[in-house]
Structure formats: structure tokens, C-alpha cells
Scaffold this motif. Structure first.
Motif, mmCIF file in Angstrom:
data_model
loop_
_atom_site.group_PDB
_atom_site.id
_atom_site.type_symbol
_atom_site.label_atom_id
_atom_site.label_comp_id
_atom_site.label_asym_id
_atom_site.label_seq_id
_atom_site.Cartn_x
_atom_site.Cartn_y
_atom_site.Cartn_z
ATOM 1 N N ALA A 34 0.820 -1.215 0.000
ATOM 2 C CA ALA A 34 0.000 0.000 0.000
ATOM 3 C C ALA A 34 0.855 1.267 0.000
ATOM 4 O O ALA A 34 0.405 2.321 -0.462
ATOM 5 N N LEU A 35 2.075 1.170 0.502
ATOM 6 C CA LEU A 35 2.958 2.328 0.558
ATOM 7 C C LEU A 35 3.758 2.525 -0.733
ATOM 8 O O LEU A 35 4.501 3.501 -0.870
ATOM 9 N N LEU A 36 3.618 1.596 -1.685
ATOM 10 C CA LEU A 36 4.382 1.637 -2.928
ATOM 11 C C LEU A 36 3.520 2.092 -4.101
ATOM 12 O O LEU A 36 2.322 1.800 -4.152
ATOM 13 N N THR A 37 4.130 2.787 -5.041
ATOM 14 C CA THR A 37 3.424 3.125 -6.273
ATOM 15 C C THR A 37 3.226 1.855 -7.107
ATOM 16 O O THR A 37 3.903 0.848 -6.900
ATOM 17 N N ASP A 38 2.314 1.926 -8.069
ATOM 18 C CA ASP A 38 2.049 0.754 -8.915
ATOM 19 C C ASP A 38 3.288 0.326 -9.706
ATOM 20 O O ASP A 38 3.464 -0.855 -10.000
ATOM 21 N N GLY A 39 4.134 1.277 -10.042
ATOM 22 C CA GLY A 39 5.335 0.951 -10.817
ATOM 23 C C GLY A 39 6.598 0.924 -9.984
ATOM 24 O O GLY A 39 7.701 1.128 -10.501
ATOM 25 N N ALA A 40 6.456 0.655 -8.698
ATOM 26 C CA ALA A 40 7.614 0.700 -7.786
ATOM 27 C C ALA A 40 8.704 -0.284 -8.200
ATOM 28 O O ALA A 40 8.428 -1.376 -8.697
ATOM 29 N N THR A 41 9.945 0.138 -7.979
ATOM 30 C CA THR A 41 11.092 -0.721 -8.253
ATOM 31 C C THR A 41 12.052 -0.663 -7.073
ATOM 32 O O THR A 41 12.055 0.307 -6.298
ATOM 33 N N ALA A 42 12.867 -1.700 -6.954
ATOM 34 C CA ALA A 42 13.935 -1.727 -5.953
ATOM 35 C C ALA A 42 15.215 -2.145 -6.645
ATOM 36 O O ALA A 42 15.211 -2.980 -7.551
ATOM 37 N N ILE A 43 16.310 -1.532 -6.216
ATOM 38 C CA ILE A 43 17.631 -1.825 -6.779
ATOM 39 C C ILE A 43 18.591 -2.040 -5.625
ATOM 40 O O ILE A 43 18.606 -1.260 -4.669
ATOM 41 N N LYS A 73 26.362 -7.725 -11.036
ATOM 42 C CA LYS A 73 25.332 -6.834 -11.548
ATOM 43 C C LYS A 73 24.390 -6.422 -10.430
ATOM 44 O O LYS A 73 24.263 -7.111 -9.423
ATOM 45 N N LEU A 74 23.735 -5.305 -10.637
ATOM 46 C CA LEU A 74 22.739 -4.860 -9.669
ATOM 47 C C LEU A 74 21.561 -5.821 -9.658
ATOM 48 O O LEU A 74 21.207 -6.403 -10.687
ATOM 49 N N LEU A 75 20.952 -5.955 -8.503
ATOM 50 C CA LEU A 75 19.743 -6.763 -8.363
ATOM 51 C C LEU A 75 18.545 -5.835 -8.491
ATOM 52 O O LEU A 75 18.477 -4.800 -7.834
ATOM 53 N N ARG A 76 17.583 -6.206 -9.342
ATOM 54 C CA ARG A 76 16.440 -5.340 -9.608
ATOM 55 C C ARG A 76 15.130 -6.092 -9.359
ATOM 56 O O ARG A 76 15.006 -7.260 -9.724
ATOM 57 N N TYR A 77 14.170 -5.385 -8.792
ATOM 58 C CA TYR A 77 12.853 -5.955 -8.486
ATOM 59 C C TYR A 77 11.825 -4.946 -8.980
ATOM 60 O O TYR A 77 11.893 -3.761 -8.637
ATOM 61 N N ASP A 78 10.874 -5.414 -9.804
ATOM 62 C CA ASP A 78 10.090 -4.451 -10.567
ATOM 63 C C ASP A 78 8.579 -4.525 -10.423
ATOM 64 O O ASP A 78 7.860 -4.078 -11.308
ATOM 65 N N THR A 79 8.078 -5.055 -9.340
ATOM 66 C CA THR A 79 6.648 -4.951 -9.037
ATOM 67 C C THR A 79 6.501 -4.645 -7.556
ATOM 68 O O THR A 79 7.399 -4.971 -6.763
ATOM 69 N N PRO A 80 5.398 -4.016 -7.154
ATOM 70 C CA PRO A 80 5.214 -3.737 -5.725
ATOM 71 C C PRO A 80 5.318 -4.989 -4.864
ATOM 72 O O PRO A 80 5.888 -4.943 -3.762
ATOM 73 N N GLU A 81 4.798 -6.121 -5.363
ATOM 74 C CA GLU A 81 4.839 -7.359 -4.574
ATOM 75 C C GLU A 81 6.268 -7.851 -4.393
ATOM 76 O O GLU A 81 6.644 -8.286 -3.308
ATOM 77 N N ARG A 82 7.071 -7.765 -5.454
ATOM 78 C CA ARG A 82 8.473 -8.194 -5.347
ATOM 79 C C ARG A 82 9.281 -7.235 -4.475
ATOM 80 O O ARG A 82 10.140 -7.653 -3.702
ATOM 81 N N VAL A 83 8.992 -5.933 -4.597
ATOM 82 C CA VAL A 83 9.674 -4.957 -3.748
ATOM 83 C C VAL A 83 9.330 -5.207 -2.286
ATOM 84 O O VAL A 83 10.198 -5.182 -1.402
ATOM 85 N N ALA A 84 8.054 -5.468 -2.021
ATOM 86 C CA ALA A 84 7.631 -5.745 -0.641
ATOM 87 C C ALA A 84 8.307 -7.000 -0.107
ATOM 88 O O ALA A 84 8.761 -7.032 1.045
ATOM 89 N N ALA A 85 8.415 -8.016 -0.946
ATOM 90 C CA ALA A 85 9.032 -9.271 -0.497
ATOM 91 C C ALA A 85 10.501 -9.077 -0.168
ATOM 92 O O ALA A 85 10.999 -9.573 0.854
#
Length: 317
Positions: free
Chosen positions: A201-210, A219-231
Motif C-alpha cells: 500500500a505504501l508503494l506506487t504501482d510501478g515501484a522498483t527496488a535496486i 550486476k545490480l539486483l532489480r525488483y520491478d513490481t510492488p509485490e516483489r519490492v515488498a518481499a
């Protein structure tokens, strides 16, 4: 005036410009270490020049430093590093003189981790024009002289740079500082306690994590959905004995501003070993960056040692 006195005078003139040149070089290169090297190289050029023939030292030093940075950006080594998927801007603690000037929104935005990352999409010349105009308010005539281009070419480069950055930018304006802090503290609390729904709920729909994987991955690790960022946040913010050993002990977790954005710093025994920065857009978190590679934290950690921290969010993590 004897030669020794002249050298001292000329050195003092250079030192008066050092912070401005370092700020310019950092914006162009995204690395404090590389910026320091560029400024030192500019000093060597200054020492070797016929300084009595330099009418406007500030303009001369700006041109030399800018072109040294462009040479670095164009080098084969830089191209390999920046296209290999392992490049991140080096974070700096707010108050670092390398971040200035910061009087206008454009100046503050130009040194944000978000825009430093977006500028990787620009050519070296576009990047230089954008920084010289937006962050340092040089006229197109002055930029043309610095870069050896025409005024119309400078205007075209700026137009393209603004278009590309605007098209990729998330959200608009600067978040309210109190609101940004509340959002980050809520995110950290939800992640630490495993509340996935609140995290999403605190993340935008297009949230990403690096994440730079603490420098342990190529290489950098990338996560590209709110559910993956939350996890990944839930797993990353949970304290464990293994993480404490990796960090070098039990950490305090401090809220701080890094490149003007909210951040969490993980600090065992006074040494910053990890930084997590947050881009806020429209009242939610758009990007999370986890930075723990020691080489990326050298200057930030040194600044923190000279800093008087407030009360930590958590004293034993």
C-alpha cells in the motif's frame, strides 16, 4: 611578488573554486571518488598553465574540469562499467559540500540519485549542457565556449536532455519532508514486522527496488513490481544474527537525508555499512535503493563520523 608568493596566491584562487568544481564533477560523473580525481587533475592543469594569461580563472577552471569529466565519460573503461549493469550513483550525506549548489529546485533535483541515474540515458555532451544550465545557470553562450559547440547546438542538447529526463521522471515536485519521513518510517516498520499488505500500500504501482548486493554481485539486483519490492524489503529489513555478523555487529538504524532524499542508514559502532534511499512520488515510494558496497559508502561513512546523529529509529537492529 616572488614566485613562491605567486604560487601561494594562485593556489588560493584554485582552492576558492574547489567545492564548486567538485560539485560540477560529481553531477557529471555520479561518483565522489571520480569527482575528486577530476578536480585534482584540474589543479595539475592549473599549475602547469601560464596563469598570468588566464583572464577569468573561474571560467577556465570550469572548462578544464568539464572536459576532463567528459573524457572520463567517453573512456572505454567508463562505458564498460556503466553498461555492465553494475553502476549506481555514489550517495552523499546532506550537507556535503559536493552536493552544492542547492538554492533552487532544479539544482537540488540535479544531484538527486534519481536524476543522476536518469542522466545515464544522455550523451556526455547532453549531460554537460544539462548540468551547466540547470545546476549552475550558465548561459548558452558560456556553455558554447566551455564545450566548443555553437549556441544553437547547446540549446538543442538542453532541449533533448530535458525531454529525456522529464519523460522518465516519476512524480513531480519535492515531497513534504515530514510526510516523506513518515512514509519511510511506516515502510520500515511494516517491513520489519512482515506486514506485506501495508508495504504494498505504501508503494506506487510501478515501484522498483535496486540493490548492489553489498558489492558481492557483478550486476545490480532489480525488483520491478510492488509485490516483489515488498518481499525483498520484508526479507532485507528483518534483523538476523547472520546480518549482524555481516554488518560487523548490532546496528543502530538512523533516518537521514542522502542526496536530498529520505534514507535509512545502518550504523554498527558508528560506521555506516548500509544505506537505503527512497524516491517519493505522489505520496508513495517509487524507488528503493539498497547500497552496501563499501567502495560506494566511503565518503558518506566519513561524513557520518563527523556528524552528530539524532536519536536512532532503532538502537539494536
Amino acid at each position: 611578488m616572488d614566485s613562491t608568493a605567486i604560487d601561494r596566491f594562485d593556489t588560493s584562487r584554485f582552492e576558492a573554486s574547489r567545492n564548486r568544481l567538485a560539485s560540477l564533477a560529481y553531477r557529471l560523473l555520479g561518483s565522489a571518488a571520480d569527482a575528486e580525481d577530476a578536480v585534482q587533475d584540474a589543479f595539475l592543469h592549473w599549475q602547469a598553465a601560464d596563469r598570468q594569461r588566464i583572464k577569468v580563472p573561474e571560467a577556465w577552471l570550469t572548462k578544464v574540469t568539464t572536459n576532463l569529466c567528459l573524457d572520463k565519460l567517453r573512456s572505454a573503461q567508463a562505458r564498460r562499467e556503466r553498461t555492465a549493469g553494475a553502476w549506481l550513483p555514489e550517495p552523499l550525506l546532506d550537507g556535503d559540500p559536493m552536493l552544492g549548489p542547492a538554492d533552487t529546485f532544479e539544482q537540488r533535483e540535479s544531484v538527486s540519485l534519481a536524476v543522476l541515474t536518469l542522466m545515464e540515458r544522455l550523451s556526455p555532451v547532453e549531460r554537460a549542457v544539462y548540468i551547466l544550465r540547470e545546476a549552475f545557470s550558465y548561459s548558452h553562450a558560456e556553455i558554447a565556449e566551455i564545450l566548443d559547440v555553437t549556441e544553437s547546438a547547446s540549446q538543442q542538447h538542453l532541449h533533448r536532455a530535458r525531454q529525456r529526463i522529464t519523460a522518465a521522471r516519476r512524480g513531480g515536485g519535492e515531497p513534504d519532508p515530514a510526510s516523506a519521513r513518515r512514509i519511510v518510517e511506516e515502510f520500515f516498520a511494516a517491513a520489519s514486522s512482515g506486514r506485506t499488505e501495508r508495504l504494498v500500500a505504501l508503494l506506487t504501482d510501478g515501484a522498483t527496488a535496486i540493490s548492489d548486493g553489498a558489492g558481492l554481485t557483478e550486476k545490480l539486483l532489480r525488483y520491478d513490481t510492488p509485490e516483489r519490492v515488498a518481499a525483498i524489503a520484508r526479507a532485507g529489513f528483518k534483523s538476523t544474527p547472520a546480518k549482524q555478523r555481516l554488518a560487523g555487529g548490532i546496528s543502530e538504524v538512523h533516518y537521514a537525508l542522502v542526496n536530498g532524499a529520505p534514507a535509512l542508514l545502518f550504523v554498527p559502532d558508528g560506521k555506516v555499512v548500509g544505506a537505503v534511499t527512497f524516491d517519493i512520488a505522489d505520496g508513495k515510494i517509487a524507488t528503493v535503493r539498497g547500497i552496501a558496497a563499501p567502495t560506494r559508502l566511503i565518503r558518506l561513512a566519513e561524513a557520518w563520523r563527523q556528524h552528530t546523529p539524532g536519536t536512532p529509529l532503532i538502537s539494536q537492529w
